[in-house]
Design a protein around this motif. Sequence first.
Motif, PDB file in Angstrom:
ATOM      1  N   THR A 236      47.082  53.275  82.024  1.00  0.00           N
ATOM      2  CA  THR A 236      46.276  52.790  81.073  1.00  0.00           C
ATOM      3  C   THR A 236      44.769  52.553  81.512  1.00  0.00           C
ATOM      4  O   THR A 236      43.855  52.649  80.824  1.00  0.00           O
ATOM      5  CB  THR A 236      46.797  51.386  80.452  1.00  0.00           C
ATOM      6  OG1 THR A 236      47.989  51.795  79.982  1.00  0.00           O
ATOM      7  CG2 THR A 236      45.965  51.001  79.292  1.00  0.00           C
ATOM      8  N   ALA A 239      42.970  55.698  82.214  1.00  0.00           N
ATOM      9  CA  ALA A 239      42.369  56.218  80.630  1.00  0.00           C
ATOM     10  C   ALA A 239      41.076  55.148  80.395  1.00  0.00           C
ATOM     11  O   ALA A 239      40.216  55.720  79.855  1.00  0.00           O
ATOM     12  CB  ALA A 239      43.628  55.815  79.750  1.00  0.00           C
ATOM     13  N   PHE A 240      41.227  53.763  80.514  1.00  0.00           N
ATOM     14  CA  PHE A 240      40.123  52.901  80.115  1.00  0.00           C
ATOM     15  C   PHE A 240      38.948  53.402  81.146  1.00  0.00           C
ATOM     16  O   PHE A 240      37.814  53.593  80.312  1.00  0.00           O
ATOM     17  CB  PHE A 240      40.543  51.724  80.375  1.00  0.00           C
ATOM     18  CG  PHE A 240      39.357  50.593  80.316  1.00  0.00           C
ATOM     19  CD1 PHE A 240      38.578  50.389  78.997  1.00  0.00           C
ATOM     20  CD2 PHE A 240      38.354  50.335  81.542  1.00  0.00           C
ATOM     21  CE1 PHE A 240      37.516  49.302  78.989  1.00  0.00           C
ATOM     22  CE2 PHE A 240      37.233  49.462  81.278  1.00  0.00           C
ATOM     23  CZ  PHE A 240      36.995  49.154  80.032  1.00  0.00           C
ATOM     24  N   GLU A 339      40.374  55.774  73.041  1.00  0.00           N
ATOM     25  CA  GLU A 339      40.079  54.218  72.982  1.00  0.00           C
ATOM     26  C   GLU A 339      41.170  53.337  72.268  1.00  0.00           C
ATOM     27  O   GLU A 339      41.288  52.376  72.734  1.00  0.00           O
ATOM     28  CB  GLU A 339      38.524  54.106  72.857  1.00  0.00           C
ATOM     29  CG  GLU A 339      37.671  54.524  73.793  1.00  0.00           C
ATOM     30  CD  GLU A 339      36.000  54.193  73.587  1.00  0.00           C
ATOM     31  OE1 GLU A 339      35.403  54.110  74.212  1.00  0.00           O
ATOM     32  OE2 GLU A 339      35.685  54.387  72.197  1.00  0.00           O
ATOM     33  N   VAL A 342      44.203  53.033  74.223  1.00  0.00           N
ATOM     34  CA  VAL A 342      44.075  52.260  75.377  1.00  0.00           C
ATOM     35  C   VAL A 342      44.164  50.809  74.779  1.00  0.00           C
ATOM     36  O   VAL A 342      44.578  49.729  75.251  1.00  0.00           O
ATOM     37  CB  VAL A 342      42.487  52.581  75.942  1.00  0.00           C
ATOM     38  CG1 VAL A 342      42.296  51.401  77.029  1.00  0.00           C
ATOM     39  CG2 VAL A 342      42.708  53.916  76.651  1.00  0.00           C
ATOM     40  N   SER A 346      46.878  48.013  76.097  1.00  0.00           N
ATOM     41  CA  SER A 346      46.099  46.789  76.653  1.00  0.00           C
ATOM     42  C   SER A 346      46.822  45.616  76.220  1.00  0.00           C
ATOM     43  O   SER A 346      46.846  44.469  76.912  1.00  0.00           O
ATOM     44  CB  SER A 346      44.633  46.944  76.727  1.00  0.00           C
ATOM     45  OG  SER A 346      44.034  48.077  77.243  1.00  0.00           O
ATOM     46  N   VAL A 373      50.191  57.183  76.393  1.00  0.00           N
ATOM     47  CA  VAL A 373      48.977  57.341  77.301  1.00  0.00           C
ATOM     48  C   VAL A 373      48.659  58.558  77.981  1.00  0.00           C
ATOM     49  O   VAL A 373      47.776  58.931  77.953  1.00  0.00           O
ATOM     50  CB  VAL A 373      49.192  56.094  78.086  1.00  0.00           C
ATOM     51  CG1 VAL A 373      47.673  56.013  79.150  1.00  0.00           C
ATOM     52  CG2 VAL A 373      49.260  54.582  77.550  1.00  0.00           C
TER      53      VAL A 373
END
Length: 547
Positions: A236, A239-240, A339, A342, A346, A373
């Motif tokens: 994650t 990915a962010f 997004e 994510v 999160s 993800v």
Amino acid sequence: MPDKKPPSNAPAKPDAGGGERPIAREKTLKSKLYMEPIILGRELLTLDAIRDVVYRGRQIEVHADALVDVERAAQFVGEQAKAGRVIYGVTTGFGANSNTLIAPADMTKLQEKLLLSHACGVGDPFPEEVVRAMICMRINGLLTMHSGARATTVLALASMLNARVHPIIPSQGSVGASGDLCPLAHMGLPLLGLGEVLVDGLRLEGAKGLEICGLAPITLTYKEGIALLNGTQAQTALAFCATHRLRRLADMADAVCAMSLEALCGRGNAFDARLHALRRRAGQMESAAAIRRWTEGSELVDRDPDLMPYKRDRIQDPYSIRCAPQVHGACRDVLAHVEDVVLQESNAVTDNPILFPDAGDIISGGNFHGEPVAMAIDYLKLAIAELANISDRRCFKLLSPELSEGLPAFLVDKPGLDSGLMIAQYVTASLVSDNKVLAHPASVDSIPTSGNKEDHVAMGAQAGVQAFRMLDNSERVIAIELIIAAQALDLRMRLDNARPGFRIAALHKAVREISPFIHQDRRMSFEIEAVASDLVRRDGKPPGWEL
């Protein structure tokens, strides 16, 4: 012109990504004066909050009510273990060893051994921004009544993050289920005074890192080891950070497309707002609007073809120009989707087993599985590849005399004697080709692990590492187009005695401050890296946008 030295913030090795430079401690301390800390555990974490923590050094605090909940869960799992309840990873072994019961005297030792045995990652370490995002997200996931870590352990992680004591986490070792076990084990080791950390660029032993935070090594109890490492925070975080870089790349892709449009005296009607409103795609409309803004005030876009006897494309431009909003916009839509994934992840509880103290339940499930993800990152990789693909095609058109609307071959005054920017397009072709291989979805692969107990895995971290390498490639492709388009624009202004839009003129000036006009052949490698580092990867909008 002599070769330039490589920029001090040139990208790291491909697997480590080309993210932003670490924030200096002095800058971080100064930032504390201007930014209130982000309070975790009070409300859902936002992407803007994570950006502030990761890239601006913003401090975090943990809400007192969340710490009460954390302690309740830790007390609950401790009581259940002492009462003899069979709890996976607390009173049993892990993975294929889950049928082995652990003696009460060994339960604390079990949690420490879990981190030690799982910390076997290899390869280049994750960039510091990825590590910061991992820690921030892991803290947020632990701040519930569902994980079982103690408040002191959560606060120790927060102290490390605030002090910029970053665990060194190898980039290879996760299969994405049961979560990112290997990377998160490396993240947790410094809490025990083990492992290694990076502080102000210095590689130190984990115990020294704790000392900098004013902490002593802790002893894990009951479920704390498995709570630290059973989650999706590595993939994650990748990915962010990849979405953060891709958003900047998309902005620059629109800008450089506009510069190429100017250099080719292209048709502006393909960017008409009415046209794009009919398709109702947010990303497409955003990119078209950006290109219109960049070319505002241009004397080159929509120039009368009768004034240009060499003009080839009189009615409509090739797809790499005309369809740029549709392609760039599709990439923006992918970015928005990832997004959202994510953001959800999160704020998720992704460890195992999950505690429900109020109901007295402890449930072994699969929230650690990284498939959501992993698939999102694979989707993101397509967008990263496509921005570079279409950029390469614009580079080819600008350099080819039969396609460039009267510009000299390879954008140099003496083609033949000088090769100009011919080989720069070879480089874009090479980078785009590399992206095509890396774009293969990692999430469709699955190799069973742990005695076939974990018989389907996600490979999300692999997808993230691939995305970082692809971003390095695509940022360089866009940098090369900036250099080619700037050269073409200089030659176009000389040929047609007309000026570009004022925003494009400002962007052109920014390129020229790094990479001057090419009068004759010179080595270009350092300039390409400098344009990628100082312009494509810069924070905020491209130069000229705000005018």
